[in-house]
Scaffold this active site. Sequence first.
Site, PDB file in Angstrom:
ATOM      1  N   ASP A   1      -0.528  14.671  -6.314  1.00 41.18           N
ATOM      2  CA  ASP A   1      -0.026  15.977  -5.873  1.00 41.18           C
ATOM      3  C   ASP A   1       0.060  16.933  -7.068  1.00 41.18           C
ATOM      4  O   ASP A   1       0.188  16.498  -8.215  1.00 41.18           O
ATOM      5  CB  ASP A   1       1.395  15.843  -5.293  1.00 41.18           C
ATOM      6  CG  ASP A   1       1.413  15.186  -3.909  1.00 41.18           C
ATOM      7  OD1 ASP A   1       0.347  15.054  -3.282  1.00 41.18           O
ATOM      8  OD2 ASP A   1       2.519  14.813  -3.487  1.00 41.18           O
ATOM      9  N   MET A   2       0.040  18.231  -6.786  1.00 41.58           N
ATOM     10  CA  MET A   2       0.211  19.210  -7.866  1.00 41.58           C
ATOM     11  C   MET A   2       1.648  19.736  -7.830  1.00 41.58           C
ATOM     12  O   MET A   2       2.149  20.108  -6.777  1.00 41.58           O
ATOM     13  CB  MET A   2      -0.780  20.370  -7.703  1.00 41.58           C
ATOM     14  CG  MET A   2      -0.797  21.308  -8.886  1.00 41.58           C
ATOM     15  SD  MET A   2      -1.190  20.508 -10.474  1.00 41.58           S
ATOM     16  CE  MET A   2      -2.963  20.342 -10.386  1.00 41.58           C
TER      17      MET A   2
ATOM     18  N   GLN B   1      -3.749  24.731  -6.042  1.00 40.68           N
ATOM     19  CA  GLN B   1      -2.873  25.668  -5.320  1.00 40.68           C
ATOM     20  C   GLN B   1      -3.489  27.066  -5.329  1.00 40.68           C
ATOM     21  O   GLN B   1      -3.735  27.639  -6.398  1.00 40.68           O
ATOM     22  CB  GLN B   1      -1.502  25.704  -6.014  1.00 40.68           C
ATOM     23  CG  GLN B   1      -0.785  24.365  -6.013  1.00 40.68           C
ATOM     24  CD  GLN B   1       0.164  24.197  -7.192  1.00 40.68           C
ATOM     25  OE1 GLN B   1      -0.133  24.647  -8.312  1.00 40.68           O
ATOM     26  NE2 GLN B   1       1.290  23.542  -6.969  1.00 40.68           N
TER      27      GLN B   1
ATOM     28  N   ARG C   1      -7.603  18.524  -2.701  1.00 42.34           N
ATOM     29  CA  ARG C   1      -6.836  19.025  -1.554  1.00 42.34           C
ATOM     30  C   ARG C   1      -6.446  20.454  -1.918  1.00 42.34           C
ATOM     31  O   ARG C   1      -5.843  20.680  -2.976  1.00 42.34           O
ATOM     32  CB  ARG C   1      -5.573  18.197  -1.336  1.00 42.34           C
ATOM     33  CG  ARG C   1      -4.649  18.812  -0.276  1.00 42.34           C
ATOM     34  CD  ARG C   1      -3.212  18.327  -0.393  1.00 42.34           C
ATOM     35  NE  ARG C   1      -3.083  16.913  -0.132  1.00 42.34           N
ATOM     36  CZ  ARG C   1      -2.131  16.165  -0.680  1.00 42.34           C
ATOM     37  NH1 ARG C   1      -1.256  16.691  -1.546  1.00 42.34           N
ATOM     38  NH2 ARG C   1      -2.065  14.878  -0.417  1.00 42.34           N
TER      39      ARG C   1
ATOM     40  N   ARG D   1      11.860  22.403  -0.111  1.00 39.80           N
ATOM     41  CA  ARG D   1      10.631  23.209  -0.182  1.00 39.80           C
ATOM     42  C   ARG D   1      10.126  23.544   1.218  1.00 39.80           C
ATOM     43  O   ARG D   1       9.563  24.610   1.436  1.00 39.80           O
ATOM     44  CB  ARG D   1       9.560  22.486  -1.011  1.00 39.80           C
ATOM     45  CG  ARG D   1       9.849  22.477  -2.510  1.00 39.80           C
ATOM     46  CD  ARG D   1       8.624  22.118  -3.330  1.00 39.80           C
ATOM     47  NE  ARG D   1       8.199  20.754  -3.124  1.00 39.80           N
ATOM     48  CZ  ARG D   1       8.695  19.695  -3.771  1.00 39.80           C
ATOM     49  NH1 ARG D   1       9.629  19.852  -4.697  1.00 39.80           N
ATOM     50  NH2 ARG D   1       8.250  18.485  -3.528  1.00 39.80           N
TER      51      ARG D   1
HETATM   52  P1  FDA Z   1       2.087  29.422   5.485  1.00 43.33           P
HETATM   53  O1  FDA Z   1       3.281  29.156   4.643  1.00 43.33           O
HETATM   54  O2  FDA Z   1       1.480  30.764   5.452  1.00 43.33           O
HETATM   55  O3  FDA Z   1       2.439  29.028   6.969  1.00 43.33           O
HETATM   56  C1  FDA Z   1       1.535  29.221   8.045  1.00 43.33           C
HETATM   57  C2  FDA Z   1       2.222  28.758   9.322  1.00 43.33           C
HETATM   58  O4  FDA Z   1       2.435  27.348   9.252  1.00 43.33           O
HETATM   59  C3  FDA Z   1       3.611  29.339   9.550  1.00 43.33           C
HETATM   60  O5  FDA Z   1       3.550  30.567  10.191  1.00 43.33           O
HETATM   61  C4  FDA Z   1       4.262  28.253  10.394  1.00 43.33           C
HETATM   62  O6  FDA Z   1       3.808  28.341  11.723  1.00 43.33           O
HETATM   63  C5  FDA Z   1       3.683  26.995   9.811  1.00 43.33           C
HETATM   64  N1  FDA Z   1       4.535  26.451   8.726  1.00 43.33           N
HETATM   65  C6  FDA Z   1       4.278  26.455   7.405  1.00 43.33           C
HETATM   66  N2  FDA Z   1       5.246  25.822   6.725  1.00 43.33           N
HETATM   67  C7  FDA Z   1       6.140  25.428   7.633  1.00 43.33           C
HETATM   68  C8  FDA Z   1       7.365  24.731   7.549  1.00 43.33           C
HETATM   69  N3  FDA Z   1       7.876  24.300   6.400  1.00 43.33           N
HETATM   70  N4  FDA Z   1       8.040  24.480   8.703  1.00 43.33           N
HETATM   71  C9  FDA Z   1       7.539  24.870   9.901  1.00 43.33           C
HETATM   72  N5  FDA Z   1       6.380  25.541  10.020  1.00 43.33           N
HETATM   73  C10 FDA Z   1       5.684  25.815   8.926  1.00 43.33           C
HETATM   74  N6  FDA Z   1       2.130  22.232  -2.308  1.00 43.33           N
HETATM   75  C11 FDA Z   1       2.057  22.043  -3.644  1.00 43.33           C
HETATM   76  O7  FDA Z   1       2.459  22.932  -4.412  1.00 43.33           O
HETATM   77  N7  FDA Z   1       1.552  20.873  -4.143  1.00 43.33           N
HETATM   78  C12 FDA Z   1       1.060  19.882  -3.340  1.00 43.33           C
HETATM   79  O8  FDA Z   1       0.600  18.868  -3.844  1.00 43.33           O
HETATM   80  C13 FDA Z   1       1.099  20.088  -1.942  1.00 43.33           C
HETATM   81  N8  FDA Z   1       0.646  19.157  -1.079  1.00 43.33           N
HETATM   82  C14 FDA Z   1       0.523  19.456   0.268  1.00 43.33           C
HETATM   83  C15 FDA Z   1      -0.091  18.564   1.136  1.00 43.33           C
HETATM   84  C16 FDA Z   1      -0.312  18.907   2.460  1.00 43.33           C
HETATM   85  C17 FDA Z   1      -1.023  17.961   3.367  1.00 43.33           C
HETATM   86  C18 FDA Z   1       0.129  20.185   2.931  1.00 43.33           C
HETATM   87  C19 FDA Z   1      -0.126  20.614   4.355  1.00 43.33           C
HETATM   88  C20 FDA Z   1       0.795  21.032   2.096  1.00 43.33           C
HETATM   89  C21 FDA Z   1       1.019  20.680   0.767  1.00 43.33           C
HETATM   90  N9  FDA Z   1       1.704  21.533  -0.091  1.00 43.33           N
HETATM   91  C22 FDA Z   1       1.662  21.278  -1.442  1.00 43.33           C
HETATM   92  C23 FDA Z   1       2.536  22.630   0.461  1.00 43.33           C
HETATM   93  C24 FDA Z   1       1.762  23.951   0.500  1.00 43.33           C
HETATM   94  O9  FDA Z   1       1.559  24.446  -0.793  1.00 43.33           O
HETATM   95  C25 FDA Z   1       2.516  25.004   1.322  1.00 43.33           C
HETATM   96  O10 FDA Z   1       3.746  25.265   0.722  1.00 43.33           O
HETATM   97  C26 FDA Z   1       2.751  24.630   2.787  1.00 43.33           C
HETATM   98  O11 FDA Z   1       1.646  23.958   3.315  1.00 43.33           O
HETATM   99  C27 FDA Z   1       2.981  25.896   3.649  1.00 43.33           C
HETATM  100  O12 FDA Z   1       1.863  26.723   3.585  1.00 43.33           O
HETATM  101  P2  FDA Z   1       0.798  26.919   4.769  1.00 43.33           P
HETATM  102  O13 FDA Z   1      -0.548  26.746   4.150  1.00 43.33           O
HETATM  103  O14 FDA Z   1       1.060  25.995   5.877  1.00 43.33           O
HETATM  104  O15 FDA Z   1       0.881  28.423   5.147  1.00 43.33           O
END
Ligand code: FDA
Length: 311
Positions: free
Chosen positions: A137-138, A167, A188, A292
């Site tokens: 992970d980052m 990211q 990823r 987070r």
């Molecule tokens: P965005 O935040 O724009 O959300 C889009 C939509 O998704 C929202 O409108 C809502 O519907 C839904 N949504 C998003 N987050 C939600 C929540 N917490 N609860 C409910 N609904 C939510 N980050 C990082 O810095 N290092 C890492 O290694 C990882 N690893 C990682 C793995 C995987 C599989 C995922 C999916 C995410 C990560 N992340 C991460 C987290 C990532 O950086 C980010 O913070 C979250 O995925 C939220 O961003 P979205 O891309 O979903 O878009």
Amino acid sequence: MLRSFFIGLSTNKSFRKFSESSSIGRRVSHRFVAGMTVEEAIAAAQQLNREGIAVTLDALGESVTDEPHAIASAATYHRLLDEIASHNLRANVSLKLTQMGMDVGGANSAEGQALAERIVASLVEHAAKFQNFVRIDMEGSEYTEATLSITERLFARFPGAVGTVLQAYMFRTEADAERLLRQGIRIRLCKGAYKEPDDIAFPGKADVDANYLKLAKRMITSEVFCGIATHDEAIINELCRFADAHEIERPAFEFQMLYGIRRDLQRKLVRQGYGVRVYVPFGTEWYPYFMRRLAERPANVLFLTRNFFRT
Ligand code: FDA
């Protein structure tokens, strides 16, 4: 503002200690955390696999400052790799370098980096024996360069068995993506979950989203199998359209989402024939991860409160 508040709270040691040891905290955390034990995580993975969803298992933990704790964290991952193989699961593992000792001897110290690299090397070697995969992970930007370098060195030793995360909010990510793709390292792509200064990361959401889309298109047209980690339906729809228009086969990449978030979308994509992998976190050290998730969507606080009083 609320985002900063929850990210700030995610590093608060006293509140973390209180929350992780309270039964209320554990109950609330269940929204985003699959359970406290390896057995619960395996059961969640089996259920997701039955629904056609692949899994990445994350034994929660980070910011470890002593070597025995880092070694104990790695032992859980060694066990996970064995359990995945013995249960024949469609699953790999995700871990954090600060959980594997990167902060031992001081935050991101040379000593800590060497320890984390040694510990993770043994995990990647273990995964390679099972043709499995370790995703690093980052974390915050102070760890970006070390995370990339460690991934590259491990990839050179165990090709195909390790990859990392980039990211989209970071200015440097476009260059980092080219650097990893050139070596064939699986990426990823996520938007980014930490608080970063404006001189190294896009402060505005629209810019992060635009960069995400641009980078995701680059990744799915590359020869490297990449994970598109987002719940952003507009971005996902646009990428599906783009993939069709460019005749990119569906198995050439996968969508990745977090446990408990947009389950409807996960299942819809599976029905449409896309690869979907869900990140399944578990364990007693759930607090920073959970905070987070609140930072990403402060409306979750209302949602959780309502559900808490309903049950
Ligand atoms: P965005 O935040 O724009 O959300 C889009 C939509 O998704 C929202 O409108 C809502 O519907 C839904 N949504 C998003 N987050 C939600 C929540 N917490 N609860 C409910 N609904 C939510 N980050 C990082 O810095 N290092 C890492 O290694 C990882 N690893 C990682 C793995 C995987 C599989 C995922 C999916 C995410 C990560 N992340 C991460 C987290 C990532 O950086 C980010 O913070 C979250 O995925 C939220 O961003 P979205 O891309 O979903 O878009």
